[in-house]
Design an enzyme around this catalytic site. Structure first.
Site, PDB file in Angstrom:
ATOM      1  CD  GLU C  58      -1.544  -2.481   1.476  1.00  0.00           C
ATOM      2  OE1 GLU C  58      -0.392  -2.640   1.961  1.00  0.00           O
ATOM      3  OE2 GLU C  58      -2.300  -3.438   1.241  1.00  0.00           O
ATOM      4  CG  HIS C 127      -9.691  -6.944   7.880  1.00  0.00           C
ATOM      5  ND1 HIS C 127      -8.628  -7.586   8.464  1.00  0.00           N
ATOM      6  CD2 HIS C 127      -9.509  -7.076   6.542  1.00  0.00           C
ATOM      7  CE1 HIS C 127      -7.851  -8.091   7.513  1.00  0.00           C
ATOM      8  NE2 HIS C 127      -8.367  -7.788   6.341  1.00  0.00           N
TER       9      HIS C 127
HETATM   10  C1  LIG Z   1      -2.035  -4.747   4.383  1.00  0.00           C
HETATM   11  C2  LIG Z   1      -3.080  -5.573   3.731  1.00  0.00           C
HETATM   12  N1  LIG Z   1      -3.344  -5.385   2.434  1.00  0.00           N
HETATM   13  C3  LIG Z   1      -4.284  -6.125   1.817  1.00  0.00           C
HETATM   14  C4  LIG Z   1      -4.999  -7.079   2.495  1.00  0.00           C
HETATM   15  C5  LIG Z   1      -6.086  -7.899   1.794  1.00  0.00           C
HETATM   16  N2  LIG Z   1      -5.591  -9.255   1.585  1.00  0.00           N
HETATM   17  C6  LIG Z   1      -5.838 -10.223   2.475  1.00  0.00           C
HETATM   18  S1  LIG Z   1      -5.079 -11.657   2.091  1.00  0.00           S
HETATM   19  C7  LIG Z   1      -4.434 -10.988   0.674  1.00  0.00           C
HETATM   20  C8  LIG Z   1      -3.587 -11.814  -0.225  1.00  0.00           C
HETATM   21  C9  LIG Z   1      -2.395 -12.324   0.494  1.00  0.00           C
HETATM   22  O1  LIG Z   1      -1.637 -13.097  -0.375  1.00  0.00           O
HETATM   23  P1  LIG Z   1      -0.504 -14.025   0.193  1.00  0.00           P
HETATM   24  O2  LIG Z   1       0.399 -13.259   1.087  1.00  0.00           O
HETATM   25  O3  LIG Z   1       0.143 -14.695  -0.964  1.00  0.00           O
HETATM   26  O4  LIG Z   1      -1.259 -15.074   1.138  1.00  0.00           O
HETATM   27  P2  LIG Z   1      -2.358 -16.144   0.705  1.00  0.00           P
HETATM   28  O5  LIG Z   1      -3.683 -15.513   0.925  1.00  0.00           O
HETATM   29  O6  LIG Z   1      -2.101 -16.505  -0.710  1.00  0.00           O
HETATM   30  O7  LIG Z   1      -2.146 -17.298   1.632  1.00  0.00           O
HETATM   31  C10 LIG Z   1      -4.811  -9.656   0.538  1.00  0.00           C
HETATM   32  C11 LIG Z   1      -4.419  -8.790  -0.578  1.00  0.00           C
HETATM   33  C12 LIG Z   1      -4.703  -7.240   3.861  1.00  0.00           C
HETATM   34  N3  LIG Z   1      -5.358  -8.121   4.619  1.00  0.00           N
HETATM   35  N4  LIG Z   1      -3.728  -6.495   4.451  1.00  0.00           N
END
Ligand SMILES: Cc1ncc(C[n+]2csc(CCOP(=O)(O)OP(=O)(O)O)c2C)c(N)n1
Ligand SMILES: Cc1ncc(C[n+]2csc(CCOP(=O)(O)OP(=O)(O)O)c2C)c(N)n1
Ligand SMILES: [Mg+2]
Ligand SMILES: [Mg+2]
Lengths: 330, 332, 330, 332
Positions: C58, C127
């Site tokens: 972000e 959240h």
């Molecule tokens: C700072 C932040 N940005 C965005 C999100 C929304 N979000 C939750 S999980 C996710 C994807 C995370 O991807 P990854 O780290 O590869 O973990 P996975 O879900 O694939 O296990 C996003 C964008 C968040 N929770 N926190």
């Protein structure tokens, strides 16, 4: 007891708590070299293991403070200047403020984040922040903002001993002010207790951090005019000593909130709203605010200095409040 | 490790993977019925990554995880009842109903948070490792995070700090090929996530994340390295997420042409059962593990359903050490 | 004109401005796949070049928005959920809010940062933030927080056309509410103009974002009791339509500030302080606040839901205000 | 490039380095007399890094810098008067007296900010590069930051984004061996800062930061790479900061045993003058450049001293496009 400065009070508080409790340690950027004078001889006395210079990564090391606290340490984190808290808002707001809650009390976060508010001296907008109000809007963070060396020492020691995370905002305009400092190693001032810095009968002036000496000077000046100010210093912003403020306003019937931060959504606004909600019946006039207007702080001294609360502005507000039959503005 | 020990270890790995899978299957179905509020990010497909990693840890080692939080505590040995009660928002939930599905953190087994802000666990893990180093306890802190999380500044700063200070930390990057709907290749400029470690001169290991033994071996190497004072290690587990990013996001965010089938053909539970059988484990023993697990999960659900919701005042606990004053409109 | 939801209003505003001005583009996490329905068919219509999925970073992409804006682009940045603004506070506070100022007007930052406030549905503390008050304390950021689809469309279009940075807070409790949406491509609502959502004579209710429909329901209910609420929706929090609020309070003599965010240093506190300072003479009773108390938001529905402002709480505050001879508390 | 062109380029590099050095020498002395408020972070010793980099840019390319802000704009060709007026806080300063020593950014020469929050310029530069890419202007964005800044999340995220999106950006890491009082080796776990680029599969170049020709050559290679659409490049200039972190910090924060002398022996201006003379440039030409520069700096000081301070109301300009209402206590 000996007179010492605000900065020396910080040094003493840290020194005594580092000596008292092995789980206390310090980290921050360039703290070993003692930039502002709050860590004099700490490396020599406590070793490099407990006095840690960090990479320039506020979110990383403030978050690491949280992790260390969760496993039983008591970090004192020196974030240098309050403006550097923004890069660390992720860990402060999402981890430090919320972990105890979101894990149902399993996490404990005894840590202190110190930072100075470095305004009034041509440091320009990116270095002059006084952002405590932002953190007051985030539950889970205790906040101290002392105005005297005495309060600084007692509150910082209480903060280090607290099991809750505490943000300590150090107003650099108070750095050189002096108090007698108790040398009782268990001298502490409990978090959440405000202090009447001067008793008075006409107007309650609730003053935050560097606004306290200004309010006191205004009180001295107004005394000659027969206007009596009661100066209330909350000292701790979270938890705020709401009852003390109300008591004073119920006595005086008038209030001015003085705060070196920007006006909108400031501590001054909160205190004013609190008074307007809970001591309305006692009020004889509007609740005035004397704050820094909602502009940034410019580098150039002649246009920076007049922006802050000043003795004249507090005096002016008080006079208007005493005369006010007609509409009043701060 | 002698043959029997090693055998019981292997059965334990199988049991933990079964626990995760069955716990989540049931959770998903009661979520569909509306019994679990909020979002549900399942770990199905990734069980070997969590279990292999946690089996490499001592009981008193620390662990930090992320929003995909069901697998990690189960992998480290948490009991299922408080986890399931948490999913249902009950007072006896592991987080007293405050955390829910994205935050199933059980501090009693060394967990220090499953944090749903992407990347935010990494500095915490570095700090736990710092605490262990300062206290000279020999503990290690392991941090799970996703491929997507490596783009976050928090992850960078936490790993940089751990490397600069030579902390006993292990960073397990669970590369499941997507961050939400975004393929890893679109968001991450390196081929292997393990290349991220080069920015910190940090040792790194890449491992097949579907093979629980391989993961355990790799993470054991990493943990030994970290514990012996040689500094942190980055482990990339190559794995796959079966479900949508989260159940109930309304649609499958990820178009996948055949990819899912390929990965399911290497399902971590299936291939491990096969291996165990090939190694001579009596299939009945494995069946028993599966049915015991089913009973355990059923018991957890019953426990969770029977449990009470928290009282209104409890919303004011644990902001600070002392309960906050409860506002009038909630006491009357 | 056709009835459409708040989310559809966002989509339309973006769509029209993307069509109108080539320098407008969008970026954010997973916006191509249209998670919440505000970018339906955008990739097909505007291409992947103008609809950019970002890495999860972000601070990086919001800061990149600042850089792109400085060179003449007009980014609409979708930060998904307001809680994800904390990791980006560095760029928002130090770059976006301050660059125009610190460089003496050389920098221009026409950009919009959208994020939804995702509360009330068991998303837990990390959240569920509604952090606009933090940004209100930081000069240099315009802030909109609309409560209806109509306002959303008009204000978001104005935000995209504004030469100043604008934060757009989208209350997810309003997502499904519907309005008639003008299809005039130049329909805009100027930033900084509040709106009287309902006229009344006894009490001014200043309601923010998701509190607006609550205040309106309370007004409808109280009408039967003969209590007449005037519902003022500031719509824009910075600049705040301070005069409209005062006008209303001068008419009614009573005020309640309703705000779904945490109480301390909230928008509600600011509005209350503003009234107590500038319309004191008109006040017949205390200025009450109905907010979310200063605790975090728990996951468990039975303890989460009662924390927010509700029709009952507004009604209760209004009744107390009308009866109040004795001391009053919100 | 023919001989004459190349010769005039070289003289221009010498002139710009002289400008920086003399500008700062004078600034330092009038700062000591109290004429310049606030802190003063000098660039002395690092002139070749800035000038070599900027000479590799087109006039319309973008540049972002940091708190050590005097050298960058001068290197890119800014006029000295508004810079000096800014240091004195005057209304005709390049930032109208709002920015001061840490923020000498001149947008008219493509500068997009000299930002004093460490690391914070990197995402901005990535964004400028994105803007150039979207507008297809062929411009490049160059970002200066220090060794210390590479630990910041902002720097990581900005570089990651630039790499993931293949943006026309050049990241010049001015490794002057210290971040404030902290030696690079204590804060940064890699030997060469250029290793940071590996986390993004980004091309990197290491160059002698005292040699302005070498820097120009390296950055030209980087700029060509970026401009041609091949993606961003990380350039590490190995250099040295002569002064304290900032003048007036009360003490020398950095103990250095002989280090300073070693580096001063390779002073970028001295070695470049030598080289030019060896290459046959008439010393008188170089003397003229030096004295012309002295006149220019003296003129800038005079201009700055004669200039007016801003008016109280100007504090309310440029928060937004429209001036904010000026509070009563400042209008009366
Ligand atoms: C700072 C932040 N940005 C965005 C999100 C929304 N979000 C939750 S999980 C996710 C994807 C995370 O991807 P990854 O780290 O590869 O973990 P996975 O879900 O694939 O296990 C996003 C964008 C968040 N929770 N926190
Ligand atoms: C976010 C942030 N943290 C800390 C500081 C204080 N600070 C200013 S310059 C500096 C050192 C920067 O080191 P480096 O990036 O190597 O640049 P150099 O000063 O050596 O040119 C520090 C810590 C700051 N300005 N911003
Ligand atoms: Mg992933
Ligand atoms: Mg440096």
């Amino acid at each position: 007891m000996a007179k010492a400065t605000f900065l020396e009070a910080i040094r003493q508080a840290q020194h005594e708590e580092l000596e008292r409790d092995e789980s206390v340690f310090m980290m921050g950027e360039d703290i070993r070299c003692n930039v502002f004078g709050t860590t004099t001889d700490f490396v020599e006395q406590f070793g490099k293991e407990r006095i840690l210079d960090t990479p320039i990564s506020e979110n990383g090391f403030i978050g690491a403070g949280a992790g260390a606290a969760m496993v039983g340490m008591r970090p004192i984190i020196d974030a240098t200047i309050s403006s550097f808290l923004y890069p660390a808002m992720d860990q402060i707001c999402s981890i430090i403020a919320k972990s105890r809650y979101i894990y149902g009390g399993q996490a404990r976060l005894p840590l202190v984040i110190r930072s100075c508010m470095f305004y009034g001296n041509s440091n320009a907008a990116q270095h002059s922040d006084r952002p405590y109000a932002m953190f007051m809007n985030m539950p889970g963070l205790k906040i101290i903002a002392p105005a005297t060396a005495y309060d600084m020492k007692g509150l910082l020691k209480a903060a280090i001993r607290s099991d809750d995370p505490v943000l300590c905002f150090e107003d650099s305009t108070c750095w050189m002010s002096k108090s007698e400092l108790p040398d009782d190693p268990d001298f502490i001032i409990p978090l959440g207790k405000g202090d009447i810095k001067r008793e008075g009968s006409d107007i309650t002036v609730v003053a935050v951090a560097g606004a306290v000496p200004i309010a006191l000077k205004a009180a001295a000046q107004l005394e000659k005019e027969g206007i009596s100010l009661e100066v209330v210093d909350p000292r701790t912003l979270v938890p705020l000593d709401r009852e003390l403020i109300l008591q004073s306003v119920r006595k005086t019937g008038r209030a001015i909130c003085v705060d070196p931060a920007h006006m909108t959504c400031s501590a001054a606004s909160e205190i004013s709203a609190h008074i307007a909600e809970n001591a309305f019946d006692a009020l004889k006039g509007p609740v005035l605010r004397v704050t820094t207007p909602d502009t940034h702080l410019p580098f150039s001294p002649p246009i920076e200095k007049p922006l802050y609360p000043s003795v004249e502005r507090v005096v002016g507000a008080a006079r208007r409040l005493m005369n006010a039959q007609q509409p009043v503005e701060a | 490790m002698d043959e029997t020990q090693s055998n019981s270890r292997k059965l334990e790995k199988y049991r933990r993977m079964q626990r995760i899978r069955q716990f989540e299957d049931l959770a998903e179905s009661i979520h569909a019925q509306g019994e679990i509020p909020g979002a549900l990010h399942t770990y199905a497909g990734m069980e070997a990554s969590g279990v292999g990693s946690c089996m490499a840890l001592r009981d008193d080692d620390y662990m930090v995880g992320n929003h995909r939080s069901h697998g990690h505590p189960i992998a480290k040995g948490a009991s299922l009842r408080p986890l399931m009660a948490e999913l249902l928002g009950k007072a006896s939930g592991v987080c007293k109903g405050k955390g829910g599905s994205m935050h199933l953190s059980d501090f009693s087994i060394g967990s220090l948070g499953e944090t749903s802000i992407v990347g935010s666990g990494v500095p915490v893990a570095a700090g736990a490792a710092l605490g262990a180093k300062l206290k000279k306890t020999g503990q290690v802190a392991l941090c799970f995070f996703g491929d997507g999380a490596t783009s976050e500044g928090a992850a960078h700063e936490g790993m940089n700090l751990a490397a600069a200070w030579c902390l006993p930390a292990v960073f397990v990057c669970e590369n499941n090929l997507y961050g939400m709907s975004t393929p890893v290749a679109d968001a991450v400029p390196v081929k292997d996530l393990a290349d991220r470690a080069k920015a910190y001169a940090m040792k790194s290991i890449i491992v097949d994340g579907q093979d629980v033994d391989a993961v355990e071996k790799a993470v054991t190497e990493a943990v030994d390295h970290a514990r012996s004072g040689k500094g942190p290690v980055f482990v990339e587990t190559k794995t796959y997420r079966y479900g949508d990013h989260a159940v109930n996001m309304g649609r499958n965010l990820t178009p996948r042409q055949g990819e899912e089938e390929q990965w399911k053909a290497r399902d971590p539970l299936v291939i491990y059962r096969q291996r165990l059988e090939e190694e001579g484990v009596d299939p009945a023993v494995l069946d028993t593990i599966e049915s015991e697990t089913a009973d355990e999960v059923a018991d957890a659900i019953k426990y969770a359903r029977d449990a009470d919701y928290p009282q209104a005042e409890e919303a004011f606990d644990d902001v600070f050490t002392d309960r906050l004053p409860v506002p009038d409109h909630l006491t009357a």
